[in-house]
Design a protein around this motif. Sequence first.
Motif, PDB file in Angstrom:
ATOM      1  N   VAL A 181       0.968  -1.076  -0.119  1.00 23.76           N
ATOM      2  CA  VAL A 181       0.152  -0.049  -0.138  1.00 23.76           C
ATOM      3  C   VAL A 181       0.956   1.247  -0.021  1.00 23.76           C
ATOM      4  O   VAL A 181       0.564   2.255  -0.943  1.00 23.76           O
ATOM      5  N   PHE A 182       1.924   1.309   0.822  1.00 24.68           N
ATOM      6  CA  PHE A 182       2.764   2.286   0.746  1.00 24.68           C
ATOM      7  C   PHE A 182       3.568   2.655  -0.606  1.00 24.68           C
ATOM      8  O   PHE A 182       3.531   3.787  -1.135  1.00 24.68           O
ATOM      9  N   THR A 183       3.854   1.465  -1.098  1.00 26.90           N
ATOM     10  CA  THR A 183       4.287   1.710  -2.704  1.00 26.90           C
ATOM     11  C   THR A 183       3.616   2.513  -3.527  1.00 26.90           C
ATOM     12  O   THR A 183       3.898   3.493  -4.534  1.00 26.90           O
ATOM     13  N   CYS A 184       2.286   2.006  -3.500  1.00 29.11           N
ATOM     14  CA  CYS A 184       1.124   2.605  -4.079  1.00 29.11           C
ATOM     15  C   CYS A 184       0.994   4.298  -3.940  1.00 29.11           C
ATOM     16  O   CYS A 184       0.739   5.049  -4.805  1.00 29.11           O
ATOM     17  N   HIS A 185       1.215   4.254  -2.619  1.00 30.58           N
ATOM     18  CA  HIS A 185       1.137   5.878  -2.309  1.00 30.58           C
ATOM     19  C   HIS A 185       2.437   6.633  -2.806  1.00 30.58           C
ATOM     20  O   HIS A 185       2.408   7.909  -3.415  1.00 30.58           O
ATOM     21  N   TRP A 186       3.584   6.051  -2.740  1.00 27.98           N
ATOM     22  CA  TRP A 186       4.718   6.489  -3.165  1.00 27.98           C
ATOM     23  C   TRP A 186       4.713   6.835  -4.588  1.00 27.98           C
ATOM     24  O   TRP A 186       5.144   8.061  -4.698  1.00 27.98           O
ATOM     25  N   ILE A 187       4.433   5.882  -5.522  1.00 30.23           N
ATOM     26  CA  ILE A 187       4.343   6.278  -6.812  1.00 30.23           C
ATOM     27  C   ILE A 187       3.200   7.386  -6.907  1.00 30.23           C
ATOM     28  O   ILE A 187       3.475   8.275  -7.886  1.00 30.23           O
ATOM     29  N   HIS A 188       2.227   7.360  -6.401  1.00 30.66           N
ATOM     30  CA  HIS A 188       1.059   8.212  -6.852  1.00 30.66           C
ATOM     31  C   HIS A 188       1.221   9.760  -6.401  1.00 30.66           C
ATOM     32  O   HIS A 188       1.210  10.758  -7.124  1.00 30.66           O
TER      33      HIS A 188
END
Length: 291
Positions: A181-188
Amino acid sequence: MASHPHLPAAMESGRICAVAGQSQRHMEEWSGAYPGLFSAKPFDAALHSTVSMAMAFSGPWLTAEQLKMANKACLWAFGLDWLVDYVHTSSAEVRDLARRCLAVADGAEPDDGDDLARMLRDIREELTPAPAFRRLGAVWRDELQRMLEAMIREWDWKTSRVTPTLEEYLANADNHGFSFVFTCHWIHSGGPGAAAGLDRTREASGAVQRVMRLLNDLSSYERDVSWGGVNALLLGATHRELTQRVAVLAGEARELIGSVRDTDRGLADYLERQMDFCAGFYQVGEYWGRL
Protein backbone atom coordinates in the motif's frame (compact mmCIF):
# COMPACT_ATOMS: atom_id res chain seq x y z
CA MET A 1 -12.90 23.42 34.04
CA ALA A 2 -9.17 22.65 33.94
CA SER A 3 -7.38 23.26 30.65
CA HIS A 4 -5.61 20.49 28.73
CA PRO A 5 -2.45 22.03 27.25
CA HIS A 6 -1.46 18.91 25.31
CA LEU A 7 -4.67 18.56 23.30
CA PRO A 8 -4.21 18.78 19.51
CA ALA A 9 -5.28 22.03 17.88
CA ALA A 10 -9.00 21.83 17.14
CA MET A 11 -8.82 23.78 13.88
CA GLU A 12 -6.11 21.57 12.40
CA SER A 13 -7.92 18.44 13.61
CA GLY A 14 -11.08 19.67 11.95
CA ARG A 15 -9.33 20.18 8.61
CA ILE A 16 -7.77 16.71 8.76
CA CYS A 17 -11.13 15.13 9.60
CA ALA A 18 -12.71 16.93 6.65
CA VAL A 19 -10.10 15.37 4.34
CA ALA A 20 -10.83 11.99 5.94
CA GLY A 21 -14.54 12.52 5.28
CA GLN A 22 -13.85 13.18 1.60
CA SER A 23 -11.72 10.05 1.49
CA GLN A 24 -14.44 8.00 3.16
CA ARG A 25 -16.84 8.96 0.40
CA HIS A 26 -14.26 7.77 -2.14
CA MET A 27 -14.07 4.44 -0.32
CA GLU A 28 -17.82 4.03 -0.29
CA GLU A 29 -17.86 4.65 -4.04
CA TRP A 30 -15.21 1.97 -4.58
CA SER A 31 -17.11 -0.49 -2.40
CA GLY A 32 -20.15 0.07 -4.59
CA ALA A 33 -18.09 -0.34 -7.76
CA TYR A 34 -16.74 -3.75 -6.69
CA PRO A 35 -19.71 -5.32 -4.88
CA GLY A 36 -18.41 -8.87 -5.22
CA LEU A 37 -15.48 -7.92 -3.03
CA PHE A 38 -16.93 -5.62 -0.40
CA SER A 39 -20.49 -6.76 0.31
CA ALA A 40 -19.65 -8.71 3.50
CA LYS A 41 -20.57 -7.24 6.90
CA PRO A 42 -16.97 -6.58 8.08
CA PHE A 43 -16.66 -3.91 5.36
CA ASP A 44 -18.79 -1.47 7.31
CA ALA A 45 -18.83 2.32 7.46
CA ALA A 46 -16.46 2.30 10.44
CA LEU A 47 -13.80 0.46 8.41
CA HIS A 48 -14.04 3.13 5.70
CA SER A 49 -13.93 5.88 8.30
CA THR A 50 -11.01 4.59 10.34
CA VAL A 51 -8.86 3.75 7.31
CA SER A 52 -9.52 7.23 5.94
CA MET A 53 -8.57 8.74 9.29
CA ALA A 54 -5.33 6.73 9.35
CA MET A 55 -4.27 8.14 6.01
CA ALA A 56 -5.41 11.71 6.71
CA PHE A 57 -3.63 11.94 10.06
CA SER A 58 -0.52 10.27 8.64
CA GLY A 59 -0.23 12.91 5.92
CA PRO A 60 -2.04 15.98 7.29
CA TRP A 61 -0.43 18.18 4.64
CA LEU A 62 -2.02 16.08 1.86
CA THR A 63 -5.41 16.48 0.18
CA ALA A 64 -7.97 13.71 -0.28
CA GLU A 65 -6.92 13.50 -3.93
CA GLN A 66 -3.27 13.07 -2.95
CA LEU A 67 -4.27 10.34 -0.47
CA LYS A 68 -6.62 8.65 -2.91
CA MET A 69 -4.28 5.87 -3.99
CA ALA A 70 -3.23 5.05 -0.42
CA ASN A 71 -6.89 4.64 0.48
CA LYS A 72 -7.80 2.67 -2.63
CA ALA A 73 -4.85 0.29 -2.32
CA CYS A 74 -5.55 -0.19 1.39
CA LEU A 75 -9.18 -1.06 0.74
CA TRP A 76 -8.08 -3.50 -1.96
CA ALA A 77 -5.65 -5.14 0.49
CA PHE A 78 -8.50 -5.56 2.99
CA GLY A 79 -10.49 -7.31 0.26
CA LEU A 80 -7.57 -9.59 -0.50
CA ASP A 81 -7.10 -10.38 3.18
CA TRP A 82 -10.80 -11.18 3.56
CA LEU A 83 -10.70 -13.70 0.71
CA VAL A 84 -7.52 -15.39 1.92
CA ASP A 85 -8.30 -15.43 5.64
CA TYR A 86 -12.01 -16.16 5.62
CA VAL A 87 -13.65 -16.91 2.27
CA HIS A 88 -11.29 -19.33 0.52
CA THR A 89 -11.16 -22.78 2.01
CA SER A 90 -8.48 -24.56 -0.03
CA SER A 91 -4.84 -24.08 -0.91
CA ALA A 92 -5.75 -24.28 -4.60
CA GLU A 93 -8.11 -21.30 -4.25
CA VAL A 94 -5.51 -19.17 -2.48
CA ARG A 95 -2.80 -19.99 -5.02
CA ASP A 96 -5.14 -19.33 -7.93
CA LEU A 97 -6.02 -15.95 -6.40
CA ALA A 98 -2.31 -15.09 -6.28
CA ARG A 99 -1.83 -16.24 -9.86
CA ARG A 100 -4.69 -14.05 -11.10
CA CYS A 101 -3.38 -11.00 -9.26
CA LEU A 102 0.14 -11.36 -10.61
CA ALA A 103 -1.19 -11.86 -14.14
CA VAL A 104 -3.14 -8.61 -13.87
CA ALA A 105 -0.07 -6.84 -12.47
CA ASP A 106 1.76 -7.97 -15.62
CA GLY A 107 -0.92 -6.50 -17.87
CA ALA A 108 -3.52 -9.25 -18.26
CA GLU A 109 -7.21 -8.43 -18.23
CA PRO A 110 -9.23 -9.84 -15.31
CA ASP A 111 -11.88 -12.48 -15.80
CA ASP A 112 -15.52 -11.43 -15.75
CA GLY A 113 -16.84 -11.25 -12.21
CA ASP A 114 -13.39 -11.17 -10.60
CA ASP A 115 -13.75 -7.94 -8.62
CA LEU A 116 -10.45 -8.42 -6.79
CA ALA A 117 -8.49 -8.62 -10.05
CA ARG A 118 -10.61 -5.92 -11.65
CA MET A 119 -9.86 -3.45 -8.84
CA LEU A 120 -6.15 -4.31 -9.02
CA ARG A 121 -6.25 -3.68 -12.78
CA ASP A 122 -7.79 -0.28 -12.12
CA ILE A 123 -5.11 0.54 -9.54
CA ARG A 124 -2.41 -0.46 -12.01
CA GLU A 125 -3.93 1.70 -14.74
CA GLU A 126 -4.09 4.70 -12.40
CA LEU A 127 -0.47 4.25 -11.33
CA THR A 128 1.08 3.61 -14.73
CA PRO A 129 0.93 7.23 -16.00
CA ALA A 130 2.54 8.60 -12.81
CA PRO A 131 6.05 10.01 -13.38
CA ALA A 132 7.42 7.82 -10.58
CA PHE A 133 6.11 4.59 -12.10
CA ARG A 134 8.99 4.31 -14.57
CA ARG A 135 11.43 3.78 -11.69
CA LEU A 136 9.08 2.31 -9.10
CA GLY A 137 6.86 0.08 -11.23
CA ALA A 138 9.14 -2.90 -10.65
CA VAL A 139 9.06 -2.19 -6.90
CA TRP A 140 5.25 -2.18 -7.02
CA ARG A 141 5.23 -5.56 -8.78
CA ASP A 142 7.75 -6.97 -6.31
CA GLU A 143 5.83 -5.76 -3.24
CA LEU A 144 2.64 -7.30 -4.62
CA GLN A 145 4.35 -10.64 -5.14
CA ARG A 146 5.97 -10.55 -1.70
CA MET A 147 2.59 -9.88 -0.08
CA LEU A 148 0.87 -12.69 -1.97
CA GLU A 149 3.66 -15.19 -1.24
CA ALA A 150 3.59 -14.24 2.45
CA MET A 151 -0.17 -14.80 2.56
CA ILE A 152 0.26 -18.23 0.98
CA ARG A 153 2.99 -19.06 3.51
CA GLU A 154 0.71 -18.09 6.39
CA TRP A 155 -2.11 -20.10 4.85
CA ASP A 156 0.18 -23.14 4.79
CA TRP A 157 1.15 -22.60 8.42
CA LYS A 158 -2.49 -22.36 9.42
CA THR A 159 -3.78 -25.37 7.51
CA SER A 160 -0.82 -27.67 8.21
CA ARG A 161 -0.83 -26.70 11.89
CA VAL A 162 2.85 -25.78 11.65
CA THR A 163 3.76 -23.25 14.34
CA PRO A 164 6.39 -20.79 13.12
CA THR A 165 8.82 -19.15 15.49
CA LEU A 166 8.27 -15.47 16.24
CA GLU A 167 11.30 -14.65 14.08
CA GLU A 168 9.87 -16.63 11.15
CA TYR A 169 6.56 -14.90 11.67
CA LEU A 170 8.14 -11.43 11.63
CA ALA A 171 10.14 -12.36 8.52
CA ASN A 172 6.76 -13.02 6.88
CA ALA A 173 5.36 -9.57 7.77
CA ASP A 174 4.73 -8.80 4.09
CA ASN A 175 1.39 -10.55 4.58
CA HIS A 176 0.29 -7.43 6.48
CA GLY A 177 0.31 -5.50 3.19
CA PHE A 178 1.60 -2.17 4.47
CA SER A 179 4.61 -2.01 2.14
CA PHE A 180 2.48 -2.72 -0.92
CA VAL A 181 0.00 0.00 0.00
CA PHE A 182 2.82 2.38 0.84
CA THR A 183 4.43 1.76 -2.55
CA CYS A 184 1.15 2.64 -4.27
CA HIS A 185 1.10 5.93 -2.33
CA TRP A 186 4.80 6.51 -3.03
CA ILE A 187 4.23 6.24 -6.79
CA HIS A 188 1.03 8.29 -6.78
CA SER A 189 2.43 11.12 -4.67
CA GLY A 190 5.98 11.27 -6.04
CA GLY A 191 7.46 13.01 -9.06
CA PRO A 192 10.20 11.85 -11.44
CA GLY A 193 12.75 11.91 -8.62
CA ALA A 194 10.68 9.82 -6.22
CA ALA A 195 13.06 6.86 -6.43
CA ALA A 196 15.94 8.76 -4.83
CA GLY A 197 16.96 6.79 -1.76
CA LEU A 198 14.98 3.79 -3.04
CA ASP A 199 16.74 1.10 -1.00
CA ARG A 200 16.62 3.11 2.24
CA THR A 201 12.93 3.88 1.74
CA ARG A 202 12.06 0.25 1.14
CA GLU A 203 14.06 -0.81 4.19
CA ALA A 204 12.26 1.77 6.33
CA SER A 205 8.89 0.66 4.96
CA GLY A 206 9.68 -2.95 5.86
CA ALA A 207 10.67 -1.93 9.38
CA VAL A 208 7.41 -0.03 9.87
CA GLN A 209 5.52 -3.02 8.50
CA ARG A 210 7.00 -5.31 11.16
CA VAL A 211 5.89 -2.89 13.87
CA MET A 212 2.40 -2.75 12.41
CA ARG A 213 2.25 -6.55 12.17
CA LEU A 214 2.71 -6.89 15.92
CA LEU A 215 0.52 -3.91 16.80
CA ASN A 216 -2.26 -5.48 14.76
CA ASP A 217 -1.80 -8.82 16.49
CA LEU A 218 -2.01 -7.27 19.94
CA SER A 219 -5.36 -5.78 18.96
CA SER A 220 -6.86 -8.58 16.86
CA TYR A 221 -6.16 -11.64 19.03
CA GLU A 222 -9.82 -12.50 19.65
CA ARG A 223 -10.77 -12.04 15.98
CA ASP A 224 -7.81 -14.16 14.84
CA VAL A 225 -8.87 -16.93 17.20
CA SER A 226 -12.44 -16.70 15.87
CA TRP A 227 -11.39 -16.62 12.20
CA GLY A 228 -8.66 -19.24 12.65
CA GLY A 229 -5.85 -16.83 11.82
CA VAL A 230 -2.21 -16.85 12.87
CA ASN A 231 -1.30 -14.35 15.58
CA ALA A 232 1.97 -13.64 17.37
CA LEU A 233 0.20 -14.20 20.71
CA LEU A 234 -0.52 -17.77 19.59
CA LEU A 235 3.19 -18.47 19.08
CA GLY A 236 4.12 -18.58 22.75
CA ALA A 237 4.97 -14.92 23.34
CA THR A 238 3.17 -13.02 26.10
CA HIS A 239 1.45 -9.67 25.67
CA ARG A 240 4.24 -8.00 27.67
CA GLU A 241 6.97 -9.62 25.58
CA LEU A 242 5.33 -8.50 22.34
CA THR A 243 4.87 -4.98 23.67
CA GLN A 244 8.57 -4.84 24.50
CA ARG A 245 9.43 -6.21 21.05
CA VAL A 246 7.26 -3.53 19.42
CA ALA A 247 9.22 -0.84 21.27
CA VAL A 248 12.54 -2.24 20.01
CA LEU A 249 11.28 -2.57 16.43
CA ALA A 250 9.82 0.94 16.50
CA GLY A 251 13.19 2.32 17.58
CA GLU A 252 14.87 0.53 14.67
CA ALA A 253 12.21 1.85 12.29
CA ARG A 254 12.74 5.44 13.45
CA GLU A 255 16.46 5.19 12.74
CA LEU A 256 15.77 3.98 9.22
CA ILE A 257 13.11 6.63 8.68
CA GLY A 258 15.67 9.24 9.73
CA SER A 259 17.86 8.22 6.79
CA VAL A 260 14.90 8.65 4.40
CA ARG A 261 14.54 12.29 5.51
CA ASP A 262 17.77 13.06 3.68
CA THR A 263 16.01 12.52 0.35
CA ASP A 264 12.27 12.95 1.02
CA ARG A 265 11.12 14.52 4.26
CA GLY A 266 7.42 14.21 3.43
CA LEU A 267 7.68 10.50 2.74
CA ALA A 268 9.67 9.95 5.93
CA ASP A 269 7.13 11.89 8.01
CA TYR A 270 4.31 9.89 6.43
CA LEU A 271 5.98 6.59 7.36
CA GLU A 272 6.58 7.64 10.94
CA ARG A 273 3.09 9.05 11.41
CA GLN A 274 1.52 5.87 9.98
CA MET A 275 3.38 3.86 12.58
CA ASP A 276 2.48 6.20 15.44
CA PHE A 277 -1.17 6.50 14.40
CA CYS A 278 -1.54 2.72 14.45
CA ALA A 279 0.17 2.52 17.84
CA GLY A 280 -2.55 4.76 19.23
CA PHE A 281 -5.41 3.29 17.22
CA TYR A 282 -4.75 -0.33 18.16
CA GLN A 283 -4.83 0.54 21.85
CA VAL A 284 -8.60 0.96 21.49
CA GLY A 285 -9.87 -1.01 18.51
CA GLU A 286 -9.23 -2.41 15.05
CA TYR A 287 -10.40 -1.72 11.53
CA TRP A 288 -12.59 -4.73 10.73
CA GLY A 289 -16.31 -4.75 11.45
CA ARG A 290 -18.10 -7.74 12.96
CA LEU A 291 -19.20 -10.75 10.97
